[in-house]
Design a protein around this motif. Structure first.
Motif, PDB file in Angstrom:
ATOM      1  N   VAL A  46       0.841  -1.208   0.000  1.00  0.00           N
ATOM      2  CA  VAL A  46       0.000   0.000   0.000  1.00  0.00           C
ATOM      3  C   VAL A  46       0.872   1.252   0.000  1.00  0.00           C
ATOM      4  N   ARG A  47       1.959   1.219   0.787  1.00  0.00           N
ATOM      5  CA  ARG A  47       2.881   2.365   0.809  1.00  0.00           C
ATOM      6  C   ARG A  47       3.440   2.633  -0.580  1.00  0.00           C
ATOM      7  N   ASN A  48       3.832   1.572  -1.283  1.00  0.00           N
ATOM      8  CA  ASN A  48       4.384   1.729  -2.626  1.00  0.00           C
ATOM      9  C   ASN A  48       3.381   2.397  -3.567  1.00  0.00           C
ATOM     10  N   LEU A  49       2.116   2.026  -3.437  1.00  0.00           N
ATOM     11  CA  LEU A  49       1.087   2.626  -4.279  1.00  0.00           C
ATOM     12  C   LEU A  49       0.990   4.131  -4.038  1.00  0.00           C
ATOM     13  N   PHE A  50       1.055   4.534  -2.769  1.00  0.00           N
ATOM     14  CA  PHE A  50       0.883   5.945  -2.430  1.00  0.00           C
ATOM     15  C   PHE A  50       2.140   6.768  -2.691  1.00  0.00           C
ATOM     16  N   THR A  51       3.296   6.126  -2.745  1.00  0.00           N
ATOM     17  CA  THR A  51       4.534   6.880  -2.963  1.00  0.00           C
ATOM     18  C   THR A  51       5.054   6.737  -4.397  1.00  0.00           C
ATOM     19  N   GLY A  52       4.279   6.083  -5.243  1.00  0.00           N
ATOM     20  CA  GLY A  52       4.632   6.031  -6.658  1.00  0.00           C
ATOM     21  C   GLY A  52       5.595   4.943  -7.051  1.00  0.00           C
ATOM     22  N   ILE A  53       5.865   3.991  -6.151  1.00  0.00           N
ATOM     23  CA  ILE A  53       6.756   2.875  -6.491  1.00  0.00           C
ATOM     24  C   ILE A  53       5.932   1.799  -7.187  1.00  0.00           C
ATOM     25  N   PRO A  54       6.395   1.256  -8.317  1.00  0.00           N
ATOM     26  CA  PRO A  54       5.645   0.183  -8.985  1.00  0.00           C
ATOM     27  C   PRO A  54       5.435  -1.000  -8.039  1.00  0.00           C
ATOM     28  N   VAL A  55       4.199  -1.507  -8.006  1.00  0.00           N
ATOM     29  CA  VAL A  55       3.889  -2.623  -7.114  1.00  0.00           C
ATOM     30  C   VAL A  55       4.756  -3.838  -7.425  1.00  0.00           C
ATOM     31  N   ILE A  56       5.222  -3.935  -8.660  1.00  0.00           N
ATOM     32  CA  ILE A  56       6.053  -5.073  -9.062  1.00  0.00           C
ATOM     33  C   ILE A  56       7.320  -5.180  -8.210  1.00  0.00           C
ATOM     34  N   GLU A  57       7.742  -4.037  -7.616  1.00  0.00           N
ATOM     35  CA  GLU A  57       8.919  -4.052  -6.754  1.00  0.00           C
ATOM     36  C   GLU A  57       8.731  -5.014  -5.584  1.00  0.00           C
ATOM     37  N   LEU A  58       7.487  -5.239  -5.193  1.00  0.00           N
ATOM     38  CA  LEU A  58       7.191  -6.138  -4.082  1.00  0.00           C
ATOM     39  C   LEU A  58       7.719  -7.540  -4.341  1.00  0.00           C
ATOM     40  N   TRP A  59       7.676  -7.954  -5.603  1.00  0.00           N
ATOM     41  CA  TRP A  59       8.058  -9.328  -5.937  1.00  0.00           C
ATOM     42  C   TRP A  59       9.568  -9.503  -6.062  1.00  0.00           C
ATOM     43  N   GLN A  60      10.318  -8.432  -5.848  1.00  0.00           N
ATOM     44  CA  GLN A  60      11.774  -8.537  -5.891  1.00  0.00           C
ATOM     45  C   GLN A  60      12.366  -8.944  -4.540  1.00  0.00           C
ATOM     46  N   GLN A  61      11.511  -9.154  -3.538  1.00  0.00           N
ATOM     47  CA  GLN A  61      11.972  -9.453  -2.184  1.00  0.00           C
ATOM     48  C   GLN A  61      11.937 -10.961  -1.916  1.00  0.00           C
ATOM     49  N   THR A  62      12.624 -11.703  -2.753  1.00  0.00           N
ATOM     50  CA  THR A  62      12.569 -13.166  -2.669  1.00  0.00           C
ATOM     51  C   THR A  62      12.981 -13.682  -1.301  1.00  0.00           C
ATOM     52  N   GLU A  63      14.069 -13.135  -0.747  1.00  0.00           N
ATOM     53  CA  GLU A  63      14.555 -13.613   0.553  1.00  0.00           C
ATOM     54  C   GLU A  63      13.511 -13.403   1.651  1.00  0.00           C
ATOM     55  N   LEU A  64      12.832 -12.253   1.612  1.00  0.00           N
ATOM     56  CA  LEU A  64      11.827 -11.976   2.630  1.00  0.00           C
ATOM     57  C   LEU A  64      10.618 -12.899   2.485  1.00  0.00           C
ATOM     58  N   PHE A  65      10.243 -13.219   1.252  1.00  0.00           N
ATOM     59  CA  PHE A  65       9.141 -14.158   1.042  1.00  0.00           C
ATOM     60  C   PHE A  65       9.503 -15.532   1.606  1.00  0.00           C
ATOM     61  N   ILE A  66      10.746 -15.945   1.400  1.00  0.00           N
ATOM     62  CA  ILE A  66      11.193 -17.238   1.936  1.00  0.00           C
ATOM     63  C   ILE A  66      11.154 -17.220   3.456  1.00  0.00           C
ATOM     64  N   ILE A  67      11.640 -16.129   4.044  1.00  0.00           N
ATOM     65  CA  ILE A  67      11.623 -15.990   5.507  1.00  0.00           C
ATOM     66  C   ILE A  67      10.192 -16.059   6.030  1.00  0.00           C
ATOM     67  N   ALA A  68       9.272 -15.352   5.356  1.00  0.00           N
ATOM     68  CA  ALA A  68       7.870 -15.343   5.789  1.00  0.00           C
ATOM     69  C   ALA A  68       7.253 -16.739   5.682  1.00  0.00           C
ATOM     70  N   ILE A  69       7.514 -17.426   4.590  1.00  0.00           N
ATOM     71  CA  ILE A  69       6.948 -18.771   4.394  1.00  0.00           C
ATOM     72  C   ILE A  69       7.472 -19.742   5.441  1.00  0.00           C
ATOM     73  N   ILE A  70       8.768 -19.660   5.733  1.00  0.00           N
ATOM     74  CA  ILE A  70       9.345 -20.525   6.770  1.00  0.00           C
ATOM     75  C   ILE A  70       8.718 -20.213   8.129  1.00  0.00           C
ATOM     76  N   THR A  71       8.558 -18.933   8.424  1.00  0.00           N
ATOM     77  CA  THR A  71       7.954 -18.516   9.696  1.00  0.00           C
ATOM     78  C   THR A  71       6.531 -19.052   9.835  1.00  0.00           C
ATOM     79  N   ILE A  72       5.733 -18.898   8.780  1.00  0.00           N
ATOM     80  CA  ILE A  72       4.346 -19.373   8.807  1.00  0.00           C
ATOM     81  C   ILE A  72       4.302 -20.885   8.970  1.00  0.00           C
TER      82      ILE A  72
END
Length: 203
Positions: A46-72
């Motif tokens: 949501v922050r990216n949308l309001f500050t003009g950053i392309p939402v696609i940037e979200l998918w560049q955080q592969t390491e964080l997605f892995i960390i989140a999946i392991i945590t869950i």
């Protein structure tokens, strides 16, 4: 370095929070993963949308997605008693709020946005994921209750927007302060003013 550390801390905390809420409302394993991921990444999106950053940037955080999946996954596999203890400890929202509020404010300040925008970025990054989580779990969002929550994110944004926290030790200190303020306000039952409108019965 501070940015990366806060990213990891916030991701783990909110992924745990989302997974615990999903299990509490009896979502299946797919719902648990989705709610955990949305809680961890919703505020940043949501922050990216309001500050003009392309939402696609979200998918560049592969390491964080892995960390989140392991945590869950870890939370999902824990015994019921352990999950109940984690829920009662209710500190993960405070950790995620503090970490992501500071991170959001840091980003807005880094691209020279005005003070109000820095504060908004802190608030939406720190609380956005939790709002989406609560809505999907059909619960009243914490942010909109009388309890003090969003105010602490705004305080973090104000401090960073004013340039009072720039060095690493200052930012880490601010993280601890916001975390403690959120925990203390929750434990002490501090609340913001509330006004309700009731229908007047005519005789």
């Amino acid at each position: 370095m501070v940015w990366d550390v806060l990213n990891v801390i916030g991701t783990i905390a909110f992924a745990m929070s989302g997974a615990i809420i999903a299990m509490q409302v009896k979502y299946d394993i797919m719902g648990t993963y989705i709610l955990g991921l949305i809680t961890a990444f919703g505020g940043g999106a949501v922050r990216n949308l309001f500050t003009g950053i392309p939402v696609i940037e979200l998918w560049q955080q592969t390491e964080l997605f892995i960390i989140a999946i392991i945590t869950i996954t870890i939370v999902f596999l824990l015994p019921n008693m352990a999950v109940l203890h984690l829920k009662e400890w209710s500190i993960f929202d405070a950790i995620g709020l503090s970490a992501f509020a500071i991170q959001g404010a840091m980003y807005a300040a880094s691209i020279d946005l005005p003070l109000l925008a820095v504060m908004f970025s802190a608030a939406i990054t720190g609380a956005g994921g939790g709002i989406i989580r609560d809505v999907l779990a059909q619960q009243k969002p914490i942010v909109f209750r009388q309890e003090v929550y969003l105010l602490w994110a705004l305080v973090a944004g104000f401090v960073i927007g004013m340039g009072w926290a720039v060095q690493s030790f200052q930012l880490y200190s601010l993280f601890v302060i916001i975390l403690l303020l959120r925990v203390i306000s929750h434990q002490c039952g501090w609340g913001l003013p509330i006004r309700t409108v009731t229908k007047v019965q005519q005789h």
